[in-house]
Design a protein around this motif. Structure first.
Motif, PDB file in Angstrom:
ATOM      1  N   PRO A  18      26.839 -49.952 -30.045  1.00  9.50           N
ATOM      2  CA  PRO A  18      27.549 -48.712 -29.675  1.00  9.50           C
ATOM      3  C   PRO A  18      26.832 -47.912 -28.578  1.00  9.50           C
ATOM      4  CG  PRO A  18      27.507 -48.961 -32.054  1.00  9.50           C
ATOM      5  CD  PRO A  18      26.639 -50.049 -31.497  1.00  9.50           C
ATOM      6  N   VAL A  19      25.483 -47.947 -28.624  1.00 13.51           N
ATOM      7  CA  VAL A  19      24.704 -47.338 -27.544  1.00 13.51           C
ATOM      8  C   VAL A  19      23.630 -48.341 -27.151  1.00 13.51           C
ATOM      9  CG1 VAL A  19      25.039 -44.951 -28.366  1.00 13.51           C
ATOM     10  CG2 VAL A  19      23.034 -46.251 -29.122  1.00 13.51           C
ATOM     11  N   GLU A  20      23.119 -48.213 -25.915  1.00 13.01           N
ATOM     12  CA  GLU A  20      22.088 -49.137 -25.460  1.00 13.01           C
ATOM     13  C   GLU A  20      20.856 -48.341 -25.020  1.00 13.01           C
ATOM     14  OE1 GLU A  20      23.154 -52.637 -22.819  1.00 13.01           O
ATOM     15  OE2 GLU A  20      21.756 -51.536 -21.544  1.00 13.01           O
ATOM     16  N   PRO A  21      19.841 -48.256 -25.884  1.00 14.60           N
ATOM     17  CA  PRO A  21      18.629 -47.522 -25.501  1.00 14.60           C
ATOM     18  C   PRO A  21      17.769 -48.358 -24.574  1.00 14.60           C
ATOM     19  CG  PRO A  21      18.409 -48.426 -27.716  1.00 14.60           C
ATOM     20  CD  PRO A  21      19.765 -48.838 -27.237  1.00 14.60           C
ATOM     21  N   TYR A  22      17.160 -47.712 -23.575  1.00 14.41           N
ATOM     22  CA  TYR A  22      16.220 -48.401 -22.690  1.00 14.41           C
ATOM     23  C   TYR A  22      14.978 -47.525 -22.531  1.00 14.41           C
ATOM     24  CZ  TYR A  22      14.298 -51.005 -18.779  1.00 14.41           C
ATOM     25  OH  TYR A  22      13.473 -51.743 -17.969  1.00 14.41           O
ATOM     26  N   MET A  23      13.879 -47.972 -23.100  1.00 14.94           N
ATOM     27  CA  MET A  23      12.592 -47.282 -23.010  1.00 14.94           C
ATOM     28  C   MET A  23      12.663 -45.836 -23.509  1.00 14.94           C
ATOM     29  SD  MET A  23      10.822 -48.809 -19.630  1.00 14.94           S
ATOM     30  CE  MET A  23       9.802 -50.175 -20.040  1.00 14.94           C
ATOM     31  N   VAL A  24      13.386 -45.643 -24.593  1.00 13.01           N
ATOM     32  CA  VAL A  24      13.527 -44.264 -25.101  1.00 13.01           C
ATOM     33  C   VAL A  24      12.430 -43.885 -26.104  1.00 13.01           C
ATOM     34  CG1 VAL A  24      16.043 -44.227 -24.770  1.00 13.01           C
ATOM     35  CG2 VAL A  24      15.105 -44.864 -27.002  1.00 13.01           C
ATOM     36  N   ASP A  25      11.815 -44.884 -26.765  1.00 15.79           N
ATOM     37  CA  ASP A  25      10.961 -44.571 -27.914  1.00 15.79           C
ATOM     38  C   ASP A  25       9.786 -43.655 -27.585  1.00 15.79           C
ATOM     39  OD1 ASP A  25      12.647 -45.930 -29.519  1.00 15.79           O
ATOM     40  OD2 ASP A  25      11.488 -47.803 -29.525  1.00 15.79           O
ATOM     41  N   ASP A  26       9.135 -43.904 -26.434  1.00  9.95           N
ATOM     42  CA  ASP A  26       7.981 -43.068 -26.083  1.00  9.95           C
ATOM     43  C   ASP A  26       8.320 -42.111 -24.943  1.00  9.95           C
ATOM     44  OD1 ASP A  26       8.244 -44.873 -24.035  1.00  9.95           O
ATOM     45  OD2 ASP A  26       6.090 -45.031 -23.680  1.00  9.95           O
ATOM     46  N   ALA A  27       9.609 -41.976 -24.639  1.00  7.26           N
ATOM     47  CA  ALA A  27       9.997 -41.185 -23.464  1.00  7.26           C
ATOM     48  C   ALA A  27       9.983 -39.689 -23.780  1.00  7.26           C
ATOM     49  CB  ALA A  27      11.381 -41.611 -22.977  1.00  7.26           C
ATOM     50  N   ASP A  28       9.413 -38.903 -22.849  1.00 10.64           N
ATOM     51  CA  ASP A  28       9.497 -37.445 -22.972  1.00 10.64           C
ATOM     52  C   ASP A  28      10.888 -36.973 -22.557  1.00 10.64           C
ATOM     53  OD1 ASP A  28       6.885 -37.350 -23.765  1.00 10.64           O
ATOM     54  OD2 ASP A  28       6.109 -37.074 -21.728  1.00 10.64           O
ATOM     55  N   ILE A  29      11.408 -37.605 -21.509  1.00 11.95           N
ATOM     56  CA  ILE A  29      12.736 -37.235 -21.011  1.00 11.95           C
ATOM     57  C   ILE A  29      13.662 -38.434 -21.155  1.00 11.95           C
ATOM     58  CG2 ILE A  29      14.054 -36.616 -18.944  1.00 11.95           C
ATOM     59  CD1 ILE A  29      11.693 -35.022 -17.962  1.00 11.95           C
ATOM     60  N   VAL A  30      14.806 -38.215 -21.805  1.00 15.89           N
ATOM     61  CA  VAL A  30      15.780 -39.304 -21.945  1.00 15.89           C
ATOM     62  C   VAL A  30      17.064 -38.922 -21.210  1.00 15.89           C
ATOM     63  CG1 VAL A  30      17.160 -40.710 -23.525  1.00 15.89           C
ATOM     64  CG2 VAL A  30      14.824 -40.083 -24.149  1.00 15.89           C
ATOM     65  N   LEU A  31      17.464 -39.804 -20.301  1.00 19.34           N
ATOM     66  CA  LEU A  31      18.749 -39.656 -19.626  1.00 19.34           C
ATOM     67  C   LEU A  31      19.833 -40.229 -20.531  1.00 19.34           C
ATOM     68  CD1 LEU A  31      17.485 -41.068 -16.234  1.00 19.34           C
ATOM     69  CD2 LEU A  31      18.493 -38.788 -16.439  1.00 19.34           C
ATOM     70  N   VAL A  32      20.980 -39.577 -20.581  1.00 17.95           N
ATOM     71  CA  VAL A  32      22.124 -40.131 -21.308  1.00 17.95           C
ATOM     72  C   VAL A  32      23.221 -40.364 -20.280  1.00 17.95           C
ATOM     73  CG1 VAL A  32      23.792 -39.815 -23.166  1.00 17.95           C
ATOM     74  CG2 VAL A  32      21.480 -38.878 -23.398  1.00 17.95           C
ATOM     75  N   THR A  33      23.654 -41.622 -20.177  1.00 18.80           N
ATOM     76  CA  THR A  33      24.558 -42.011 -19.088  1.00 18.80           C
ATOM     77  C   THR A  33      25.616 -42.988 -19.610  1.00 18.80           C
ATOM     78  OG1 THR A  33      23.010 -43.780 -18.578  1.00 18.80           O
ATOM     79  CG2 THR A  33      22.780 -41.756 -17.299  1.00 18.80           C
ATOM     80  N   SER A  34      26.607 -43.267 -18.764  1.00 24.56           N
ATOM     81  CA  SER A  34      27.636 -44.241 -19.147  1.00 24.56           C
ATOM     82  C   SER A  34      28.150 -44.932 -17.893  1.00 24.56           C
ATOM     83  CB  SER A  34      28.785 -43.523 -19.862  1.00 24.56           C
ATOM     84  OG  SER A  34      29.322 -42.517 -19.022  1.00 24.56           O
ATOM     85  N   GLY A  35      28.872 -46.028 -18.090  1.00 24.54           N
ATOM     86  CA  GLY A  35      29.461 -46.764 -16.963  1.00 24.54           C
ATOM     87  C   GLY A  35      28.399 -47.360 -16.056  1.00 24.54           C
ATOM     88  N   THR A  36      28.763 -47.580 -14.767  1.00 23.02           N
ATOM     89  CA  THR A  36      27.808 -48.190 -13.836  1.00 23.02           C
ATOM     90  C   THR A  36      26.654 -47.241 -13.534  1.00 23.02           C
ATOM     91  OG1 THR A  36      29.206 -47.479 -12.007  1.00 23.02           O
ATOM     92  CG2 THR A  36      29.411 -49.770 -12.713  1.00 23.02           C
ATOM     93  N   ALA A  37      26.870 -45.923 -13.704  1.00 20.83           N
ATOM     94  CA  ALA A  37      25.773 -44.970 -13.487  1.00 20.83           C
ATOM     95  C   ALA A  37      24.635 -45.282 -14.467  1.00 20.83           C
ATOM     96  CB  ALA A  37      26.265 -43.538 -13.659  1.00 20.83           C
ATOM     97  N   ALA A  38      24.980 -45.767 -15.661  1.00 20.55           N
ATOM     98  CA  ALA A  38      23.961 -46.113 -16.657  1.00 20.55           C
ATOM     99  C   ALA A  38      23.112 -47.287 -16.171  1.00 20.55           C
ATOM    100  CB  ALA A  38      24.629 -46.460 -17.985  1.00 20.55           C
TER     101      ALA A  38
END
Lengths: 383, 184
Positions: free
Chosen positions: A248-268
């Motif tokens: 349903p969601v695809e996390p990329y390098m979120v576990d130790d991230a201070d800042i997390v971007l939330v995106t969708s589509g090709t922008a993701a």
């Protein structure tokens, strides 16, 4: 078999492999090649299906509703004003619990007249009862059509596959076309329990008094809850059959991230590229790609954002007088569960490009802010 | 990752050339992404196409604004627009022209220029008409001669599979182009 194809043709091949039985569609840029190829495939008898030419998108959806009611696997595709014209019947398809699948190629709404991408067309249909799967590659587009029928037919709710105009629809890349036999095993024929049957006549969608209308709505909400369970199950089943996984969601390098971007589509996809660049410079940034709009994956969003010190939602859409629509959804999921500051940036409307540098600039701006001092921030707009 | 921009005019098959090049690259276990300038095309107007090639999956999906190399399908564009816009230092420029590369040295010292007379090759192999030869398969034949990301065999196979008519004549044109690139 690996083949280079445009996103629009990935949709056509997905529908063909899913053995759709009725296709009703009206051409609109940037969707045209989807139905062009499907009409060829049907004319060449490579797919045993009825191709119904219609005079509008409203009629396209009406034909899909009729076909699905009769127990056929029905498919259509559209964009922007075409999707808006279907609006009334989108409610009908979902309320009638018909597992129709359609592709919407995200095109910005007019006026001013435009053919380029943004998400306002599909997000405007958020409350119609359709599931929405946002894709970031042509492979995901093809795979999603197949997976969509599996989920839709289990819970009897329709699915919209959503992809960006041009950045996917007209972009060629390598797609692995699955074997028909593997698809057939994964996706059995549609066996609709409630199909129209002249020897066992029923009334469908007739007048329902306040005594019972609400119970129908409870059933739809329960079906959507079940859909989320099925989607998670199918992520595993699909991977077993085809070797590719879609959560349903695809996390990329979120576990130790201070800042997390939330995106969708090709922008993701571009955001992920930007995250790699920022990581090389030691910046602890991650990206959470949203694949599902409905059913909304509340628990997954909370889980993957729990360690973030700041969350940035980049929306390629806007709800005028409010802010970005994904920001609204994500904030709602976090409310009462997290105190993380949430920043909302609006970028790339009407097909304006979103570059890796766009994300770098956004992250640099947010680094300087403790908490948002505006409800939304516009990205790269002319004064 | 290698990023290349094609310059042509609407109707010359520039977008198809980028697609056939993508087909060829896909035969060599690489990742590839090819796309046109997003929008409406008019016959005769300047058009662009783009291609990215990498050994890793390609996640970036924005337009290419600083290409590594360019391929100019229609040399008349050189006087009409700035084909070198954003072009990186050390870039290779492949131009469809009967002139020698030095005729284009005004494009800049920081670039390496190659020419191929794709019009003549296309006419010789009866691709299109004398007035409007179909040059894109000949152009593609020149690509493996100056770049190392694709082999001639892959180009010829992709050309054979990717053209609607005269597959052999198109593949022969590609091979002849490979052998007659100037500036190598």
């Amino acid at each position: 078999m690996k083949k280079v194809m445009m996103g629009n043709h990935a949709i056509s091949h997905g529908a063909t492999l899913a053995r759709v039985q009725v296709i009703a569609a009206y051409p609109i840029t940037p969707q045209t090649q989807v139905v062009e190829l499907l009409s060829e495939i049907v004319a060449d008898q490579r797919l045993k299906a009825e191709f119904i030419k219609v005079e509008s998108e409203h009629s396209a959806m009406a034909a899909c509703i009729g076909a699905s009611s009769a127990g056929a696997r029905a498919f259509t595709a559209t964009s922007a004003q075409g999707l808006a014209l279907m609006h009334e019947l989108l409610h009908w398809a979902a309320g009638a619990r018909l597992p129709i699948v359609m592709a919407d190629i995200n095109r910005a709404m007019a006026p001013p007249w435009t053919i380029w991408t943004d998400q306002n067309d599909s997000l405007s249909q958020r409350d119609t009862g359709w599931m929405q799967f946002y894709c970031q590659s042509n492979q995901e587009v093809l795979d999603s059509v197949i997976m969509a029928y599996k989920v839709a037919e289990k819970v009897l709710m329709p699915v919209m596959i959503v992809l960006d105009a041009f950045s996917l629809s007209h972009t060629y890349e390598i797609v692995d076309l699955p074997d028909q036999a593997v698809v057939d095993k994964y996706l059995p024929p549609f066996d609709y329990k409630y199909k129209l049957n002249v020897s066992d006549p029923h009334t469908y969608g007739g007048l329902t008094t306040p005594d019972w209308y609400m119970e129908f709505r409870v059933k739809m909400q329960e079906a959507m809850d079940q859909a989320l369970v099925e989607i998670k199950k199918e992520a595993v089943e699909f991977e077993k059959a085809f070797g590719r996984r879609y959560d349903p969601v695809e996390p990329y390098m979120v576990d130790d991230a201070d800042i997390v971007l939330v995106t969708s589509g090709t922008a993701a996809s571009t955001a992920r590229f930007a995250v790699d660049q920022m990581r090389k410079k030691g910046k602890k940034v991650g990206n959470l790609r949203m694949r599902l709009l409905r059913p909304f994956p509340f628990a997954d969003v909370r889980e993957h954002l729990k360690n973030a010190k700041k969350v940035i939602i980049v929306d390629r859409n806007i709800s005028y007088g409010y802010h970005g629509i994904w920001a609204q959804e994500v904030k709602s999921a976090l409310y009462g569960h997290s105190k993380v500051p949430v920043f909302n940036f609006i970028a790339g409307l009407g097909g304006r490009d979103i570059f890796p540098e766009t994300f770098v600039e956004i992250v640099n701006k947010v680094k300087k802010l403790k908490k948002p001092d505006q409800e939304l921030y516009w990205v790269e707009v002319k004064k | 990752m290698v990023e290349i921009r094609f310059h042509g005019r609407g109707g010359q098959g520039t977008v198809i050339a980028s697609k056939i090049l993508a087909d060829a690259v896909s035969k060599e276990d690489k990742y590839v992404q090819a796309f046109p300038q997003f929008g409406v095309e008019r016959r005769g107007a300047p058009v662009f196409a783009f291609i990215r090639i990498d050994d890793q999956p390609i996640f970036i999906r924005s337009k290419i604004i600083a290409p590594d190399h360019i391929i100019v399908v229609d040399p008349s564009l050189i006087d009409a627009i700035d084909v070198t816009e954003g072009l990186k230092k050390g870039a290779k420029i492949l131009i469809n022209s009967g002139h020698k590369p030095k005729a284009f040295k005004h494009l800049g010292k920081k670039f390496q220029i190659f020419t191929i007379d794709a019009n003549e090759i296309a006419i010789k192999h009866k691709l299109g008409s004398k007035a409007a030869p179909i040059v894109n398969t000949a152009i593609l034949g020149a690509v493996p001669r100056i770049f190392d990301f694709v082999k001639l065999e892959s180009i010829m196979q992709a050309v054979r599979d990717g053209v609607p008519v005269n597959p052999d004549a198109n593949a022969d044109a590609a091979r002849e182009a490979y052998e007659s690139v100037q500036g190598v």
